[in-house]
Enzyme design. Structure first.
Site, PDB file in Angstrom:
ATOM      1  CD  GLU A 167      -2.903  -1.131   2.277  1.00  0.00           C
ATOM      2  OE1 GLU A 167      -4.143  -1.324   1.752  1.00  0.00           O
ATOM      3  OE2 GLU A 167      -2.503  -1.334   3.181  1.00  0.00           O
ATOM      4  CB  CYS A 217       3.113   7.671   3.206  1.00  0.00           C
ATOM      5  SG  CYS A 217       3.002   6.271   4.705  1.00  0.00           S
ATOM      6  CB  CYS A 277       2.498  -1.846  13.837  1.00  0.00           C
ATOM      7  SG  CYS A 277       2.564  -2.000  11.940  1.00  0.00           S
ATOM      8  CG  HIS A 292       7.098   4.143  19.288  1.00  0.00           C
ATOM      9  ND1 HIS A 292       5.750   5.434  18.773  1.00  0.00           N
ATOM     10  CD2 HIS A 292       7.083   3.824  18.196  1.00  0.00           C
ATOM     11  CE1 HIS A 292       6.244   5.109  17.496  1.00  0.00           C
ATOM     12  NE2 HIS A 292       6.783   4.081  17.242  1.00  0.00           N
ATOM     13  CB  CYS A 307       0.459   6.377  11.211  1.00  0.00           C
ATOM     14  SG  CYS A 307       1.403   7.346  10.675  1.00  0.00           S
TER      15      CYS A 307
HETATM   16  N1  SAH Z   1       9.094   0.574  10.209  1.00  0.00           N
HETATM   17  C1  SAH Z   1       9.064   1.939   9.862  1.00  0.00           C
HETATM   18  C2  SAH Z   1       8.536   2.899   9.515  1.00  0.00           C
HETATM   19  C3  SAH Z   1       7.084   2.590   8.926  1.00  0.00           C
HETATM   20  S1  SAH Z   1       5.805   2.552  10.013  1.00  0.00           S
HETATM   21  C4  SAH Z   1       9.259   2.127  11.175  1.00  0.00           C
HETATM   22  O1  SAH Z   1       8.184   1.366  12.382  1.00  0.00           O
HETATM   23  O2  SAH Z   1       9.699   3.416  11.577  1.00  0.00           O
HETATM   24  C5  SAH Z   1       5.493   4.570  10.062  1.00  0.00           C
HETATM   25  C6  SAH Z   1       5.414   5.141  11.792  1.00  0.00           C
HETATM   26  O3  SAH Z   1       3.724   4.566  12.066  1.00  0.00           O
HETATM   27  C7  SAH Z   1       5.937   4.634  12.829  1.00  0.00           C
HETATM   28  O4  SAH Z   1       5.979   5.735  13.911  1.00  0.00           O
HETATM   29  C8  SAH Z   1       4.723   3.854  14.012  1.00  0.00           C
HETATM   30  O5  SAH Z   1       5.487   3.671  15.094  1.00  0.00           O
HETATM   31  C9  SAH Z   1       4.234   4.370  13.453  1.00  0.00           C
HETATM   32  N2  SAH Z   1       2.513   3.941  13.940  1.00  0.00           N
HETATM   33  C10 SAH Z   1       2.350   2.111  13.653  1.00  0.00           C
HETATM   34  N3  SAH Z   1       0.835   2.174  13.628  1.00  0.00           N
HETATM   35  C11 SAH Z   1       1.221   2.692  14.274  1.00  0.00           C
HETATM   36  C12 SAH Z   1      -0.571   2.782  14.838  1.00  0.00           C
HETATM   37  N4  SAH Z   1      -1.769   2.011  14.799  1.00  0.00           N
HETATM   38  N5  SAH Z   1      -1.118   4.706  15.244  1.00  0.00           N
HETATM   39  C13 SAH Z   1      -0.295   5.853  14.790  1.00  0.00           C
HETATM   40  N6  SAH Z   1       0.753   5.398  15.069  1.00  0.00           N
HETATM   41  C14 SAH Z   1       1.280   3.953  13.826  1.00  0.00           C
HETATM   42 FE1  SF4 Z   2       6.966  -2.862  11.357  1.00  0.00          FE
HETATM   43 FE2  SF4 Z   2       7.402  -0.537  11.200  1.00  0.00          FE
HETATM   44 FE3  SF4 Z   2       5.063  -1.764  11.941  1.00  0.00          FE
HETATM   45 FE4  SF4 Z   2       6.989  -1.875  14.013  1.00  0.00          FE
HETATM   46  S1  SF4 Z   2       5.701   0.090  12.954  1.00  0.00           S
HETATM   47  S2  SF4 Z   2       5.503  -3.825  12.835  1.00  0.00           S
HETATM   48  S3  SF4 Z   2       8.038  -1.800  12.389  1.00  0.00           S
HETATM   49  S4  SF4 Z   2       6.059  -1.270   9.483  1.00  0.00           S
END
Ligand code: SAH
Ligand code: SF4
Length: 396
Positions: free
Chosen positions: A118, A132, A146, A250, A368
């Site tokens: 995506e 993104c 996530c 986080h 995100c």
């Molecule tokens: N793997 C990399 C890049 C992709 S995630 C990383 O973790 O940085 C992109 C961003 O979305 C990251 O900062 C992640 O922590 C945040 N993210 C993931 N799940 C989320 C959620 N459910 N709500 C808000 N932000 C989230």
């Molecule tokens: Fe992977 Fe980034 Fe999601 Fe963590 S936040 S599971 S590193 S995509």
């Protein structure tokens, strides 16, 4: 544009786009200069002319967004015909295109049979808009908040597949040629599916193509790579790509970060902070972005805001507070708005910009951490069998 796009749909259950055009030949769209040179040679271009031809192709593909070899008027007809016999300029297929009520666009893209990622366009971030992009299908790191983390890794994306995500968005937003002053895709963030630093070679090659001034010309300072903290690759990211760094933090102590971002057990906060302080080119005009997802009762107390300020002492930083975006059966709740504001105020007063990120595209599950494709790991042998069966059924 070669794609028949479906009409805008603003719900997640929109029908899949029925584009069954066969993709028999490989595409040049997404290839870097070196690959284009090899492709030209494979089509009979003499070695001594190959670099020039590759440069011409590069300009047509990435400056003009060409979808047909016929347009390439500075390449002779015979070479054009040979190129067309071996290659296309097709982008990967768009399976689903969703437009949110807030203008966010999400594309579900088929990279190869059964392998999908995506890409999300978010208007009005920075000067104009951020795209993104995904770097992997799924993710091996199971961050507990996530959605992508609940999908097992299917595979790394190739550099061409990363570049093609940008091309697809620019096709859809009608922003070729690259000199177009009204460009909406001004920034690229590697914050889609996957951990970019586990696919650094391809991420780095894709950035070379995306940022090339003779092509799409998106400057390296407008490209941000986000990592959950793959410490041994952070400095290499800086030296190879010269892009902006974002860290998904986080939590401010190892016990909690171990739980939220399990990679922390391997690379704890002290190691992570040392690597960040050593990031090449770090200074006040080139700050590091820290992402901090606001989880109710988990990491959102004012004591944690104070701990955050202490942890980041001396680091040129901007802190993005991201209200948690829920997904089906997610184990957390988003912090209360008043708590997020109080947290932000404290961090702000300590001298750090700490914008609260407005969730975008929640209605189409594009925010995100909400990205997750249905792709599952399928053995190559199974895929081959499926392909042969499909061909047999089609009477080929
Ligand atoms: N793997 C990399 C890049 C992709 S995630 C990383 O973790 O940085 C992109 C961003 O979305 C990251 O900062 C992640 O922590 C945040 N993210 C993931 N799940 C989320 C959620 N459910 N709500 C808000 N932000 C989230
Ligand atoms: Fe992977 Fe980034 Fe999601 Fe963590 S936040 S599971 S590193 S995509």
């Amino acid at each position: 544009m070669s794609h028949a796009l479906n009409i805008a749909a603003s719900q997640t259950n929109a029908p899949r786009i029925d584009d069954t055009t066969p993709r028999a030949l490989p595409s040049l769209a997404g290839m870097g200069r070196a690959q284009l040179r090899e492709a030209a040679i494979a089509c009979g271009v003499e070695e001594r002319k190959a670099k020039m031809r590759a440069n011409q192709l590069f300009g047509w593909i990435y400056h003009y967004g060409s979808t047909s070899f016929d347009e390439m008027t500075n390449i002779d007809k015979e070479t054009r015909a040979r190129l067309a016999a071996h290659y296309t300029l097709d982008r990967p297929r768009i399976l689903e295109r969703l437009v949110s009520t807030d203008g966010t666009r999400k594309y579900l893209i088929e990279l190869s049979p059964g392998v999908e990622c995506e890409t999300v366009f978010i208007p009005d971030v920075a000067r104009s808009g951020a795209l993104c992009v995904s770097s992997q299908v799924g993710c091996t790191l199971n961050c507990t908040f996530c959605h992508t983390g609940t999908q097992a890794l299917v595979r790394n994306l190739t550099a061409a597949e990363i570049v093609a995500q940008v091309m697809i968005a620019r096709d859809d937003l009608a922003e070729w040629p690259s000199s177009n002053a009204d460009r909406k895709v001004t920034n690229i963030v590697f914050m889609g599916m996957g951990e970019p630093l586990y696919n650094l070679d391809n991420v780095s090659d894709s950035i070379d193509t995306i940022s090339d001034p003779e092509g799409m010309a998106i400057g390296r300072r407008r490209i941000t790579v986000s990592t959950s903290g793959v410490v041994p690759k952070i400095s290499e990211l800086g030296t190879r790509t010269n892009t902006m760094l974002a860290i998904s933090l986080h939590a401010t102590n190892d016990a909690l970060r171990d739980e939220l971002v399990p990679l922390n057990k391997k690379y704890p906060l002290k190691m992570l902070m040392d690597a960040i302080r050593a990031y090449p080119g770090l200074n006040n005009s080139r700050r590091i972005t820290f992402e901090y997802v606001m989880l109710k009762g988990v990491n959102d107390s004012l004591a944690e805001a104070r701990a955050l300020v202490k942890l980041l002492k001396g680091v040129p930083a901007k802190i993005n507070l991201i209200p948690f975006n829920p997904w089906p059966d997610s184990p957390y709740e988003c912090s209360d708005p008043a708590q997020i504001t109080a947290f932000a105020d404290l961090v702000n007063k300590a001298g750090y910009a700490s914008p609260i990120r407005t969730p975008r595209g929640r209605d189409i599950f594009a925010a995100c951490g909400q990205l997750r494709s249905e792709s599952k790991k399928v053995k190559a042998s199974v895929l081959k069998k499926q392909r042969l069966e499909a061909q047999a059924a089609a009477g080929e």
